[in-house]
Design a protein around this motif. Sequence first.
Motif, PDB file in Angstrom:
ATOM      1  N   SER A   1       2.124  -9.786  -0.218  1.00  0.00           N
ATOM      2  CA  SER A   1       1.606  -8.392  -0.113  1.00  0.00           C
ATOM      3  C   SER A   1       2.018  -7.752   1.204  1.00  0.00           C
ATOM      4  O   SER A   1       1.727  -6.446   1.414  1.00  0.00           O
ATOM      5  CB  SER A   1       0.375  -8.210  -0.801  1.00  0.00           C
ATOM      6  OG  SER A   1      -0.604  -9.266  -0.362  1.00  0.00           O
TER       7      SER A   1
ATOM      8  N   LYS B   1       0.802  -1.184   0.107  1.00  0.00           N
ATOM      9  CA  LYS B   1       0.008  -0.132   0.047  1.00  0.00           C
ATOM     10  C   LYS B   1       0.808   1.242   0.105  1.00  0.00           C
ATOM     11  O   LYS B   1       0.345   2.387  -0.289  1.00  0.00           O
ATOM     12  CB  LYS B   1      -0.858  -0.028   1.087  1.00  0.00           C
ATOM     13  CG  LYS B   1      -2.011  -1.164   1.077  1.00  0.00           C
ATOM     14  CD  LYS B   1      -3.067  -1.054   0.250  1.00  0.00           C
ATOM     15  CE  LYS B   1      -4.234  -1.786   0.307  1.00  0.00           C
ATOM     16  NZ  LYS B   1      -4.134  -3.083   0.994  1.00  0.00           N
TER      17      LYS B   1
ATOM     18  N   GLY C   1      -9.277  -4.034  -5.005  1.00  0.00           N
ATOM     19  CA  GLY C   1      -8.788  -4.111  -6.575  1.00  0.00           C
ATOM     20  C   GLY C   1      -7.882  -3.213  -6.655  1.00  0.00           C
ATOM     21  O   GLY C   1      -7.614  -2.661  -7.966  1.00  0.00           O
ATOM     22  N   THR C   2      -7.041  -2.603  -5.697  1.00  0.00           N
ATOM     23  CA  THR C   2      -6.158  -1.499  -6.071  1.00  0.00           C
ATOM     24  C   THR C   2      -5.106  -2.068  -6.797  1.00  0.00           C
ATOM     25  O   THR C   2      -4.318  -1.629  -7.573  1.00  0.00           O
ATOM     26  CB  THR C   2      -5.638  -0.889  -4.903  1.00  0.00           C
ATOM     27  OG1 THR C   2      -4.863  -1.468  -3.890  1.00  0.00           O
ATOM     28  CG2 THR C   2      -6.741  -0.157  -4.229  1.00  0.00           C
TER      29      THR C   2
ATOM     30  N   ASN D   1      -4.143  -2.107   6.350  1.00  0.00           N
ATOM     31  CA  ASN D   1      -2.735  -1.609   5.749  1.00  0.00           C
ATOM     32  C   ASN D   1      -2.874  -0.613   4.966  1.00  0.00           C
ATOM     33  O   ASN D   1      -1.639   0.371   4.875  1.00  0.00           O
ATOM     34  CB  ASN D   1      -2.329  -2.739   4.534  1.00  0.00           C
ATOM     35  CG  ASN D   1      -1.656  -3.914   5.451  1.00  0.00           C
ATOM     36  OD1 ASN D   1      -1.191  -3.740   6.577  1.00  0.00           O
ATOM     37  ND2 ASN D   1      -1.973  -5.106   5.041  1.00  0.00           N
TER      38      ASN D   1
HETATM   39  C1  LIG Z   1      -4.939  -4.194   0.690  1.00  0.00           C
HETATM   40  C2  LIG Z   1      -4.316  -5.783   0.615  1.00  0.00           C
HETATM   41  C3  LIG Z   1      -4.418  -6.629  -0.540  1.00  0.00           C
HETATM   42  C4  LIG Z   1      -5.452  -6.393  -1.453  1.00  0.00           C
HETATM   43  O1  LIG Z   1      -5.719  -5.251  -2.106  1.00  0.00           O
HETATM   44  P1  LIG Z   1      -7.094  -4.523  -2.616  1.00  0.00           P
HETATM   45  O2  LIG Z   1      -6.457  -3.205  -3.176  1.00  0.00           O
HETATM   46  O3  LIG Z   1      -8.018  -4.274  -1.564  1.00  0.00           O
HETATM   47  O4  LIG Z   1      -7.484  -5.532  -3.838  1.00  0.00           O
HETATM   48  C5  LIG Z   1      -3.871  -7.629  -0.467  1.00  0.00           C
HETATM   49  N1  LIG Z   1      -2.782  -7.977   0.382  1.00  0.00           N
HETATM   50  C6  LIG Z   1      -2.529  -7.067   1.414  1.00  0.00           C
HETATM   51  C7  LIG Z   1      -1.488  -7.468   2.692  1.00  0.00           C
HETATM   52  C8  LIG Z   1      -3.349  -5.841   1.455  1.00  0.00           C
HETATM   53  O5  LIG Z   1      -3.092  -5.001   2.456  1.00  0.00           O
END
Ligand SMILES: *Cc1c(COP(=O)(O)O)cnc(C)c1O
Length: 300
Positions: free
Chosen positions: A293, A32, A161-162, A58
Motif C-alpha cells: 500500500s 490514498k 478502514g478506507t 499518507n
Molecule cells: C492509510 C494506509 C493504510 C490503511 O488504510 P486505512 O484506510 O486507514 O484502513 C495502509 N497502508 C498504507 C501505506 C496507508 O497509507
Amino acid sequence: MGEGFTPLLRERFGALEIGLKAEFASPTLSFKDRGAVVLVAHALARGVDRLVADSSGNAGTAISAYAARAGIECRVYIPASTSEAKLAQMRAHGAQVTLVDGTRNDAANAAIADVTSTQTYYASHVYSPFFAHGVKTYGYEVAEQLGWKAPDTLVVPVGNGTMLLGVQLAFAELAAAGIIESRPRIVAVQAARCAPLASAFAAGRTTVRPADGKTVAEGIAIAHPARGAQLLEIVRESGGWFVTVDDDEILEARSRLAARGLYVEPTAAAPLAGALKASALGAELGSTVAPLSGAGLKSA
Ligand SMILES: *Cc1c(COP(=O)(O)O)cnc(C)c1O
C-alpha cells in the motif's frame, strides 16, 4: 496524475501463492491517491477556497498533492509522531502542516475545529464518501486483472478502514452488475500493538473500544476508528476474519519483499505478514490478493 491501474505481481512465499498489487506505484506513493483525486475533484466542483484534512501521513500527502494540483489552499493536522519523509512531502506541495501533540483523534478534532466557514471543506478521508468511492477502483482493478473474477480472499490492512470500505463497495457493485458470481472473503490485518477492531471481532463485540500502543505500522495505528461498527460488519458479512501481526512479523515481511526488489513502508508489509500468518496457521485462502500500500522511502 496517473493514479490507478497499478501492477498485480504474482508471487510465491513457500506454500503461499499471492497476488501483490503495487499500490506504491501511485503518484504520491500510496493507494490514498485513489481517494484523494475524487475527494479533491468534488471540493473543486463545489468551488471551495480551502481544504482542511487530518492524517497520520499518507492521506495528508495525497490530499496535499491533489489540492496543489487543483489550486486549492490546504492545511493538514497530523500527530507529531508522523515520519519526516511524509511531512517533507506535504510541505513540498505547499500544504500548511500543523503538528498536534496528542493522538490521531486529537488531530481530527483540531481539523474539525478549523472548519469555520462554508468556503472551507473538511477533506476527511475517514468520513467522506467521495474518498471511499475513489478507493473502490482498487477492487475493480483486482477483478479486472484476474479476468473479471473475484479472488477467494482479499487481504486488507485496516486502520480507519478506507481500503476495506472501498473493496466492499467495489465487490458489492460488481456482484450487483452480474460481473462476478461470488464475493471474496476479507481477511483484515491489524498491528497487534494497536488492534481495536481485531479485539472487538475476537470478543464478538459489535462496537469498538479504543486501543493504544505504538507500532512500526504507523499507517494503521488508529486507536479508535470512527467507522468501527461498520468495518466489523463488513468483515463478518464477507465470511472473513481479522489477523493481528507483531512488529517483528511486519518487519520480517518487509525484508522478504525488499529481498525480491520490492521496497515498502512497514505498514505496507502488514498485509503480507497477515497472509503468511493465516497460511501458516492452516487457513485455506485460495486465490489471494493483498496490497503493497505504500512506498519504502516514506519511512526508511
Ligand atoms: C492509510 C494506509 C493504510 C490503511 O488504510 P486505512 O484506510 O486507514 O484502513 C495502509 N497502508 C498504507 C501505506 C496507508 O497509507
